[in-house]
Design an enzyme around this catalytic site. Structure first.
Site, PDB file in Angstrom:
ATOM      1  N   ARG A 193      22.200  46.684 -11.240  1.00  0.00           N
ATOM      2  CA  ARG A 193      22.798  45.951 -10.117  1.00  0.00           C
ATOM      3  C   ARG A 193      24.131  45.338 -10.545  1.00  0.00           C
ATOM      4  O   ARG A 193      25.103  45.345  -9.786  1.00  0.00           O
ATOM      5  CB  ARG A 193      21.850  44.863  -9.615  1.00  0.00           C
ATOM      6  CG  ARG A 193      20.604  45.395  -8.948  1.00  0.00           C
ATOM      7  CD  ARG A 193      19.732  44.287  -8.407  1.00  0.00           C
ATOM      8  NE  ARG A 193      20.333  43.637  -7.254  1.00  0.00           N
ATOM      9  CZ  ARG A 193      19.827  42.547  -6.671  1.00  0.00           C
ATOM     10  NH1 ARG A 193      18.730  41.986  -7.159  1.00  0.00           N
ATOM     11  NH2 ARG A 193      20.424  42.015  -5.622  1.00  0.00           N
ATOM     12  N   CYS A 251      22.667  35.110  -9.529  1.00  0.00           N
ATOM     13  CA  CYS A 251      21.871  36.331  -9.431  1.00  0.00           C
ATOM     14  C   CYS A 251      22.104  36.914  -8.047  1.00  0.00           C
ATOM     15  O   CYS A 251      23.226  36.872  -7.542  1.00  0.00           O
ATOM     16  CB  CYS A 251      20.390  36.036  -9.692  1.00  0.00           C
ATOM     17  SG  CYS A 251      19.682  34.818  -8.557  1.00  0.00           S
TER      18      CYS A 251
END
Length: 294
Positions: A193, A251
């Site tokens: 990611r 995050c």
């Protein structure tokens, strides 16, 4: 370091409060057997999969109260991100319903790796509660140790917790961008990611330019328990994060980044949380996006 005893100041600006942020299964078991007042919060939560309440109903620590991460620990999703800070009155009400009182000991747990539990730990600390601990290894460690579980709905005596926000440092998008160049900004998501190879949740893939990838999976062992402080310090030092620099973390939506904050705390490194995280960053098309390993 003894996780079952009070923790002195680790040079973190008071982030640790009066107790160590972790508690082991034997220590919690002793407290419960002695009938020491403890509020147990079950915050099992799955990004994809059945709701945590289903896991709670199948079995939980005796006396534990289920807390919904989406409804009780975060505000409604929107431009601020998928798990923005809740309004103080809403968080206060949710914690009171769960039995949290101002000076009482709170122990939070999830399935195993403390990802969700760390967000509750951080939120309680942010809103002024200084006696909150995370059960290291979570529900899995408890059951593997042969401790009892219950399927009964726990009776709750409402608490008197007062939410006093601002007790831990936070970042907005501007602050995160500045820290990525002037300090150390850690991206707690999985490497694929971070690199922008895949993005299963948010509309844009990649990372904040200048951020360094530090997946939360590297904070724990295969049993879901946190690595020893010396290993965490070594890990973060290799990423340039020490107590000599300003450090922040983000995050996808501010949940696993709270896990990074807890790991940094154990390593003696103060850090700020970008609560909105990537889900907030990508709402502004003017914010730059980086891909790859750098």
């Amino acid at each position: 370091m003894n996780k079952d005893s009070p923790l002195p100041n680790l040079g973190d600006g008071g982030q640790t409060g009066g107790v160590h942020p972790l508690i082991e299964v034997p220590a919690l078991d002793r407290l419960l057997r002695r009938q020491t007042p403890v509020v147990l919060l079950d915050v099992r939560w799955h990004l994809a999969g059945p709701p945590g309440i289903e896991s709670y109903r199948r079995g939980h620590l005796p006396g534990a109260v289920f807390v919904d991460l989406d409804q009780d620990v975060a505000g409604p999703p929107g431009p601020g991100g998928r798990h923005p800070l809740p309004e103080p009155v809403a968080f206060e009400s949710a914690m009171r319903r769960a039995g949290v009182s101002q000076g009482g000991l709170v122990v939070v747990y999830d399935d195993a790796d403390s990802t969700a539990a760390a967000r509750v730990w951080w939120s309680l600390r942010y809103f002024g509660h200084d006696r909150v601990r995370v059960l290291d290894g979570g529900y899995r460690a408890w059951t593997e140790a042969g401790r009892p579980v219950s399927t009964a709905e726990s009776e709750v005596k409402p608490g008197d917790f007062i939410a006093n926000p601002g007790r831990l440092p936070v970042l907005d998008a501007e602050g995160a961008a500045e820290l990525a160049t002037a300090g150390v900004l850690l991206d707690a998501r999985a490497a694929e990611r971070y690199r922008g190879e895949q993005e299963p949740v948010d509309p844009v893939a990649g990372h904040i330019p200048g951020a360094r990838n530090a997946p939360t999976s590297g904070n724990v062992g295969v049993d879901g328990r946190f690595l020893p402080p010396e290993l965490l310090r070594e890990r973060f030092a290799q990423l340039g994060a020490t107590d000599a620099l300003d450090v922040g973390t983000y995050c996808g939506s501010g949940v696993t980044a709270a896990h990074e904050i807890l790991a940094l705390n154990l390593a003696g490194i103060p850090a700020a949380l970008y609560v909105g995280s990537w889900s907030n960053w990508v709402t502004d098309p003017a914010n730059p996006v980086a891909t790859g390993d750098h």
